[in-house]
Motif scaffolding. Structure first.
Motif, PDB file in Angstrom:
ATOM      1  N   HIS A  41       3.149  11.988  -3.725  1.00 37.93           N
ATOM      2  CA  HIS A  41       2.499  11.213  -2.678  1.00 37.93           C
ATOM      3  C   HIS A  41       3.451  10.135  -2.171  1.00 37.93           C
ATOM      4  O   HIS A  41       4.225   9.574  -2.949  1.00 37.93           O
ATOM      5  N   ILE A  42       3.358   9.864  -0.874  1.00 36.82           N
ATOM      6  CA  ILE A  42       4.050   8.707  -0.291  1.00 36.82           C
ATOM      7  C   ILE A  42       3.028   8.003   0.584  1.00 36.82           C
ATOM      8  O   ILE A  42       2.369   8.635   1.408  1.00 36.82           O
ATOM      9  N   ASP A  43       2.865   6.714   0.373  1.00 39.64           N
ATOM     10  CA  ASP A  43       1.890   5.990   1.195  1.00 39.64           C
ATOM     11  C   ASP A  43       2.381   5.844   2.628  1.00 39.64           C
ATOM     12  O   ASP A  43       3.589   5.743   2.891  1.00 39.64           O
ATOM     13  N   MET A  44       1.415   5.803   3.530  1.00 38.99           N
ATOM     14  CA  MET A  44       1.717   5.557   4.935  1.00 38.99           C
ATOM     15  C   MET A  44       2.058   4.087   5.133  1.00 38.99           C
ATOM     16  O   MET A  44       1.465   3.240   4.446  1.00 38.99           O
ATOM     17  N   PRO A  45       2.915   3.759   6.051  1.00 38.94           N
ATOM     18  CA  PRO A  45       3.732   4.694   6.819  1.00 38.94           C
ATOM     19  C   PRO A  45       4.915   5.195   5.990  1.00 38.94           C
ATOM     20  O   PRO A  45       5.533   4.416   5.269  1.00 38.94           O
ATOM     21  N   ALA A  94       1.015   7.298  10.376  1.00 29.76           N
ATOM     22  CA  ALA A  94       1.619   8.020   9.255  1.00 29.76           C
ATOM     23  C   ALA A  94       3.089   7.660   9.041  1.00 29.76           C
ATOM     24  O   ALA A  94       3.562   7.664   7.903  1.00 29.76           O
ATOM     25  N   LEU A  95       3.797   7.362  10.117  1.00 26.23           N
ATOM     26  CA  LEU A  95       5.245   7.185   9.980  1.00 26.23           C
ATOM     27  C   LEU A  95       5.765   5.800  10.358  1.00 26.23           C
ATOM     28  O   LEU A  95       6.864   5.427   9.948  1.00 26.23           O
ATOM     29  N   LEU A  96       5.035   5.063  11.184  1.00 29.51           N
ATOM     30  CA  LEU A  96       5.633   3.873  11.787  1.00 29.51           C
ATOM     31  C   LEU A  96       4.873   2.571  11.564  1.00 29.51           C
ATOM     32  O   LEU A  96       5.463   1.545  11.223  1.00 29.51           O
ATOM     33  N   GLU A  97       3.584   2.595  11.811  1.00 30.00           N
ATOM     34  CA  GLU A  97       2.848   1.337  11.974  1.00 30.00           C
ATOM     35  C   GLU A  97       2.402   0.766  10.629  1.00 30.00           C
ATOM     36  O   GLU A  97       1.845   1.477   9.808  1.00 30.00           O
ATOM     37  N   ASN A  98       2.597  -0.517  10.472  1.00 29.93           N
ATOM     38  CA  ASN A  98       2.147  -1.177   9.254  1.00 29.93           C
ATOM     39  C   ASN A  98       2.013  -2.661   9.526  1.00 29.93           C
ATOM     40  O   ASN A  98       2.970  -3.321   9.931  1.00 29.93           O
ATOM     41  N   CYS A  99       0.813  -3.164   9.291  1.00 26.48           N
ATOM     42  CA  CYS A  99       0.587  -4.589   9.448  1.00 26.48           C
ATOM     43  C   CYS A  99       0.712  -5.211   8.061  1.00 26.48           C
ATOM     44  O   CYS A  99      -0.058  -4.879   7.164  1.00 26.48           O
ATOM     45  N   VAL A 100       1.679  -6.088   7.902  1.00 25.35           N
ATOM     46  CA  VAL A 100       2.045  -6.561   6.569  1.00 25.35           C
ATOM     47  C   VAL A 100       1.898  -8.080   6.463  1.00 25.35           C
ATOM     48  O   VAL A 100       2.405  -8.823   7.301  1.00 25.35           O
ATOM     49  N   GLU A 157      -4.268   8.177  -5.860  1.00 21.27           N
ATOM     50  CA  GLU A 157      -4.476   6.797  -5.436  1.00 21.27           C
ATOM     51  C   GLU A 157      -3.640   6.579  -4.184  1.00 21.27           C
ATOM     52  O   GLU A 157      -2.461   6.943  -4.150  1.00 21.27           O
ATOM     53  N   LEU A 158      -4.254   5.989  -3.178  1.00 22.44           N
ATOM     54  CA  LEU A 158      -3.536   5.856  -1.918  1.00 22.44           C
ATOM     55  C   LEU A 158      -3.982   4.624  -1.141  1.00 22.44           C
ATOM     56  O   LEU A 158      -5.015   4.029  -1.435  1.00 22.44           O
ATOM     57  N   VAL A 159      -3.161   4.301  -0.162  1.00 20.07           N
ATOM     58  CA  VAL A 159      -3.438   3.169   0.722  1.00 20.07           C
ATOM     59  C   VAL A 159      -3.612   3.696   2.134  1.00 20.07           C
ATOM     60  O   VAL A 159      -2.815   4.511   2.593  1.00 20.07           O
ATOM     61  N   ASN A 160      -4.682   3.279   2.787  1.00 16.75           N
ATOM     62  CA  ASN A 160      -4.788   3.550   4.220  1.00 16.75           C
ATOM     63  C   ASN A 160      -4.345   2.273   4.913  1.00 16.75           C
ATOM     64  O   ASN A 160      -5.048   1.257   4.905  1.00 16.75           O
ATOM     65  N   ASN A 161      -3.150   2.324   5.477  1.00 13.70           N
ATOM     66  CA  ASN A 161      -2.456   1.119   5.920  1.00 13.70           C
ATOM     67  C   ASN A 161      -3.173   0.354   7.020  1.00 13.70           C
ATOM     68  O   ASN A 161      -3.810   0.924   7.885  1.00 13.70           O
TER      69      ASN A 161
END
Lengths: 788, 161, 263
Positions: free
Chosen positions: A772-776, A690-696, A191-195
């Protein structure tokens, strides 16, 4: 020796000279005499009933020309959606109206409520502060699963649900897939999130509307990747202006990445307001406005299950995805999680049974639409992550597992409705092993460990469908547009050439690469050919640039038009040399008669076409100008294999990308320098995801990452040099150039390898509980995962 | 309104400015020097970088009134006297250090300041320096290469192709 | 931005007079204030730019003290403090980016006391003296919580005086977007004490980690920090970039690394 001109040469970009000297002409550099300025009043709540808008105080303020509200747009069309999805049950998707300025309700932070037009920007902004919107707050719908589970709060009351559509693909396979998964020897589930991402081209959006009373002509200058599409959508569906009275100009555009494909409220507003006040009207987005009004990207929540037999052959794949649409349907939003995502779930593998379920959901957030890769990064990420997880569960080498399941025979019809024409996935993976120096990894890992760092290696493959797209096919799939491309090749009397293309360059370097093709075909110098693009007044109807389509579709149109030119020019040359047309050969810019020393130069043929004194007027028209529309017969299928090496600081969770390598198969390549630049940029965006961007958003629908203070853009020290290779070339079989497109590959192919590498690093440090670790994969997330 | 006098790209200019008029607004709107761009509102992207009295400054984070008496250089003022590209500009073209071109003027101005302070920077030093200049197109690969090449270093050995 | 007037006095006295106007606000380098003004989060009637006051720009050593004029830019401190106080120069060299360092000033940073500004951690750790146009304030009395200081209306930071430590280092763990410290720790070792100033982390703004100071006073080594309990996570900032627990953890890591790196 590499070529120094024509197809395959790394010709330096001619457009660079103006960009490097400050002489570019971006939309914000356009100032029309007498222009007024717009400031939008935007909702600061995510969801609410709009009881009324009091503009009296604002209207009385200095410099204010007029204040517009939703009332002014009653009777004006809704911002249209360009793609209709049919759901699992044969029902059309839910399609709510999207007013230019809010009517009745506000549905996301940033939803425009009113617009002040004033003599200066200062006055417009001051007056915008004085507009009072009477809003009764409603609870916000933010979480997609909750939005679907409960209809207590609806983004669009009339729809009765927050579910836009529930799509199944291929629905007929559903039972067979369920059965195969039930009976499989092994099933890996993830199970995963595509940010959610914000495209963030460095140039914010701008719109300048102008209106000429004398000829009832409207002009819109806008930051668009496809001015003809904007003219069609805005003219026909929103404002009711026929094409011949509406000109859309997209001059130099400072990056697009998908978010400048769509038709936006601000464009319609400025065009409309200019007609109302009979003055030019200019709006320039601030970065802050961009975060809450540019369409966002990605934002999928997925469960994926991969079934294998006892020998680790993939037997079935099942996915369930929640895809965020935001508060309104942006232009191509419904197509992204469906046809641009579901059709790619086979990836590079011969999995015989696949079922993809996508639930598209309305939420009180900014609309979500295509962002570099659009659907294909989401497909690639889940597939390449689950394969990596499967390899660990089965204790097999992740590359061997991939190779074992590769598609090796072409053409290959996938169980998800597309047919790959060519490819060689073993070749790109072999090339990757070489350029990434996988043999040296153990030594590098030991060096990292000596510094107290954990080193990880991640690889993945990808395939994408681009060169979008065959019109008849996309029509069946719900597109409300054709996806051909056009070119007019205008040969001038002295032999110079202007190519008018429907493609649009906003960083891709068409002004350099397109002439390389025409010059090669005619055997003339590249600098004799210029590209004209970005203005509906002087280019043929075209669909613009996105989906890595410009050279594959636009370039093909240009080739077809140039072929027409050559055919006609041969007739003229035959006449001039009194020879049979069939005997005429074109080489190095001259026409000759086969087997003789008779020859006539390119320029002389062109001159004869425009000064037709000695000319076969009875057979052909004077002039030398041809238009072609090219509609591809299939998508193109670039593919490749990517490798990432990271270091993780086990005390802080901080991840650095130490090495990155990309082996791509783009088919034939026109300008290797430009192609490599596209991969570099795409990879940086993938590393960013993968490491930085996230719209929250928080649970009340407030946008927390609303500026570069909180939305982490990749900077120069976040990315390494990228080793790229495109020597594995299986040319596309169905377009005249054999090209596949390269614009999105980097962004599609890179996120899984980064996360695979992070997981590998943690396992090397004994953190084997982390699957598993979700992006970012931010430092905090990685550190928290290590804590267990 | 306040009167300011400054020298921009070698020419003396005198204009009335609003108190809250940013240097970048002054350059773009009053002088129509539109090569200096605005890409953010939080002093981070660096598209507006210019030189003020020889120092790198974000023109979006300084008021025009504060440039009273200053020597300001913008992207329009850095080419060679004959109009040809200067060493840094030429290196950006040679190494494909730009795509859409929007961040480019700021990158060039920033690179010039770096090379003034550190004539032979390492790759890491270039990347660190560029913290204040965001590019969304190039992945920085070719920008770093171009700057190192402009410093006279052999980029074939420092940068993977 | 709202409309306002701007003045550029050339002396502290003129600046103080100008700041006497109602709703007047001082403007240092502007690297924080200007973005704030763009968001219309402040509505001054007048900005008094301090950048033209030549007397406020200097880095001066006086025995064991380094005195820095309030109008001195981070870029200048990075260069001119390097031989006298490398820890502070290193801090200045990593604030923002080169263009920001050419404008932003120590006085502006200290006066604003952003909870994730770098300088306040050094000022606290070193027991600096904040000098204004009217008085001298000890750092311990000066910083009073997020964006809160002992400054009165119209008071200008004219100088910051740092007792030069034997050894020091600033460790900044960057928030990935803003590049401000998610946690920044300044470690300063003196003959008779050790100062540990922490920025970016606490709900109460910059603070001294006294447990670490005591432990390090007896044994200035990374090991001395290793055994300490991290500060209480519930007192730490928790936001989209890091939980309170993560920040509390990082304080220990950054302190340890600061001790190891101190020179």
């Amino acid at each position: 020796m590499p070529k120094d001109h024509g197809i395959g040469a790394s010709t330096k970009r001619r457009e660079d000279v103006r960009f490097l000297t400050g002489a570019g002409n971006y939309t914000d550099d356009v100032n029309v005499w007498g222009q007024a300025y717009v400031a939008f009043v935007r909702s600061d709540v995510a969801h609410g009933t709009l009881n009324g808008v009091d503009t009296a105080e604002a209207e009385a303020m200095p410099g204010v020309i007029r204040v517009f509200t939703g009332k002014d747009f009653e009777g004006v069309g809704s911002i249209p959606c360009g793609w209709q999805i049919t759901d699992r049950h044969g029902e059309p998707m839910k399609e709510p109206p999207h007013p230019v300025l809010a009517q009745g309700k506000v549905r996301h932070v940033g939803d425009p409520i009113a617009a002040v037009v004033a003599e200066s920007l200062q006055e417009a902004r001051d007056a915008a502060d004085a507009v009072v919107a009477d809003i009764s707050d409603l609870p916000a719908v933010v979480d997609m699963k909750q939005a679907v589970a409960s209809s207590d709060t609806l983004v669009h009351d009339d729809l009765g649900t927050n579910l836009c559509y529930d799509w199944g693909f291929v629905e007929e396979n559903r039972e067979a897939v369920d059965k195969a998964i039930q009976e499989a020897a092994h099933v890996t589930t993830l199970e995963l999130v595509n940010n959610r991402l914000v495209a963030n081209p460095m140039e914010p959006r701008v719109a300048v509307g102008d209106y000429s009373r004398a000829d009832d002509m409207s002009t819109l200058y806008t930051t668009s990747q496809n001015p003809h599409v904007i003219r069609l959508l805005m003219g026909a569906f929103v404002l009711g202006i026929p094409e011949h009275k509406l000109r859309v100009v997209a001059p130099d555009v400072g990056g697009g990445f998908g978010t400048k494909i769509f038709h936006y409220a601000e464009e319609a507003f400025c065009t409309f307001a200019a007609r109302q006040i009979k003055r030019p009207v200019k709006w320039t987005s601030t970065r802050g406005e961009a975060f809450m009004s540019d369409a966002h990207g990605r934002d999928h929540v997925t469960k994926i299950e991969l079934a294998m037999d006892a020998e680790n052959n993939f037997t079935a794949l099942r996915t369930e995805t929640y895809a965020n649409m935001g508060a309104y349907l942006s232009t191509f939003a419904p197509s992204v999680p469906t046809w641009l995502h579901g059709t790619l779930m086979a990836g590079n593998y011969k999995t015989p049974l696949i079922y993809v379920n996508v639930k598209a959901v309305f939420t009180n957030t900014v609309p979500v639409d295509a962002y570099r890769g659009a659907g294909r990064p989401e497909a690639t990420y889940q597939l390449e992550r689950v394969i990596d997880k499967a390899a660990r569960e089965r204790g097999v080498d992740p590359m061997a597992l991939r190779r074992q399941n590769f598609i090796t025979e072409f053409p290959y019809a996938t169980p998800v409705a597309v047919e790959y024409d060519t490819g060689d996935y073993n070749a790109t993976l072999d090339k990757l092993e070489e350029i990434a120096d996988l043999a040296g990894f153990d030594k590098r890992r030991a060096e990292s460990e000596a510094k107290g760092k954990l080193r990880g290696l991640g690889i993945n493959c990808y395939i994408e469908a681009c060169g979008i797209a065959p019109s008849n096919l996309v029509g069946q799939l719900g597109a409300r547009a054709g996806l051909y491309e056009s070119a007019t090749v205008r040969v001038n009397a002295t032999g110079s050439i202007s190519v008018m293309t429907g493609s649009h360059s906003h960083g891709q370097g068409h002004e350099t690469s397109f002439p390389q093709v025409v010059a090669e075909m005619l055997g003339i110098p590249e600098d004799q050919v210029d590209i004209v693009h970005g203005d509906t007044a002087n280019t043929p109807m075209g669909m613009g640039t996105y989906g890595s389509r410009s050279i594959a579709v636009g370039g093909s149109a240009m080739v077809r038009a140039t072929e027409k030119i050559i055919n006609k020019a041969k007739k003229i040359a035959a006449h001039l040399m009194e020879a049979a047309e069939a005997d005429i050969e074109l080489k190095d810019g001259a026409f000759s008669v086969a087997g003789t020393d008779k020859s006539v130069a390119w320029g002389d043929v062109c001159l004869a076409a425009y000064v037709p004194h000695n000319y076969p007027l009875e057979d052909i028209e004077p002039g030398l100008e041809e238009t072609a529309f090219y509609d591809p017969s299939n998508f193109t299928y670039p593919s490749g294999a990517y490798c990432c090496e990271v270091e993780v600081d086990p005390e802080t969770g901080h991840v650095t990308v130490e090495r990155f390598a990309a082996a791509d198969d783009f088919g034939n390549v026109i300008n290797p320098m430009i192609v490599e630049g596209q991969v570099h940029g795409g990879v940086a965006q993938g590393i960013g995801q993968a490491l930085l961007e996230n719209c929250v958003y928080d649970e009340t629908g407030q946008l927390l990452s609303a500026s570069y203070m909180d939305y982490a853009m990749p900077r120069a020290d976040n990315v390494p040099m990228v080793t790229v290779d495109h020597s594995c070339q299986t040319p596309c079989t169905h377009n005249p150039l054999g090209v596949k497109g390269c614009g999105e590959a980097g962004a599609i192919g890179s996120p899984p390898s980064v996360i695979n590498a992070v997981i590998d690093a943690l396992h090397s440090g004994g953190f084997t509980h982390v699957t598993h670790i979700d992006m970012p994969a931010t430092p905090n997330r990685v550190w928290a995962a290590m804590q267990g | 309104m306040t009167e300011v006098t400054m020298t921009v790209n070698g020419k003396s200019v005198r204009r009335a400015v609003r108190g809250n008029e940013l240097l970048v607004e002054f350059l773009r709107e009053q002088l129509r020097l539109t090569g200096t761009h605005v890409g953010c509102d939080t002093s981070q992207c660096g598209a507006c970088c210019v030189h003020v009295n020889g120092e790198l400054v974000k023109a979006c984070s300084m008021f025009a009134a504060e440039a009273e008496g200053a020597e300001v250089t913008t992207i329009e003022g850095v080419a060679n006297a004959d109009g040809s590209l200067n060493v840094i500009q030429q290196a950006f073209q040679d190494h494909h250090g730009l795509q859409c071109g929007f961040c480019t003027p700021g990158m060039v101005m920033s690179a010039a300041s770096l090379l003034k302070e550190n004539p032979k920077p390492t790759e890491a030093e270039v990347r660190h320096w560029l913290q204040g200049n965001i590019c969304r197109c190039t992945g920085y690969h070719n920008i770093v290469k171009a700057i190192m090449a402009a410093s006279g270093q052999d980029v074939a050995t420092v940068a993977a192709e | 931005m709202y409309a306002f007037e701007i003045e550029r006095p050339t002396s502290v006295a003129e600046a103080v007079t100008a700041l006497g106007t109602e709703e007047a606000q001082p403007l240092g380098g502007g690297q924080t204030l200007i973005p704030t003004l763009k968001q219309r989060l402040a509505m001054p009637s007048k900005l008094v730019a301090l950048t033209a006051i030549a007397d406020m720009k200097y880095v001066r050593r006086d025995g064991d003290t380094l005195a820095i004029g309030g109008g001195t830019t981070h870029g200048t401190v990075a260069k001119e403090a390097a031989t006298h106080f490398p820890g502070l120069a290193g801090l200045a060299a990593r604030i923002g980016d080169p263009a920001v360092r050419n404008r932003g000033t120590i006085g502006g940073s200290i006066a604003n006391n952003d909870p994730s500004a770098c300088y306040p951690s050094a000022a606290l750790a070193c027991g600096a003296t904040i000098v204004t146009n009217t008085r001298e304030i000890a750092a311990d009395d000066y910083f009073q919580g997020m964006f809160m200081t002992a400054l009165e209306e119209g008071e200008i930071v004219t100088e910051v005086r740092f007792p030069i430590p034997e050894k020091s280092a600033y460790m900044k763990f960057e928030q990935i977007a803003s590049r401000f410290p998610l946690v920044g720790v300044f470690v300063a070792k003196y003959a008779d004490r050790v100062g540990v100033g922490v920025t970016g982390a606490s709900n109460d703004g910059v603070f001294r980690w006294s447990e670490a100071e005591e432990a390090l006073a007896g044994d200035f080594s990374a090991d001395a920090v290793a055994g300490l309990t991290a500060p209480d996570a519930s007192d730490m900032i928790s936001d989209l970039h890091g939980t309170g627990a993560y920040r509390a953890h990082l304080i220990g890591v950054m302190t340890k690394r600061g001790v190891a790196a101190a020179s």
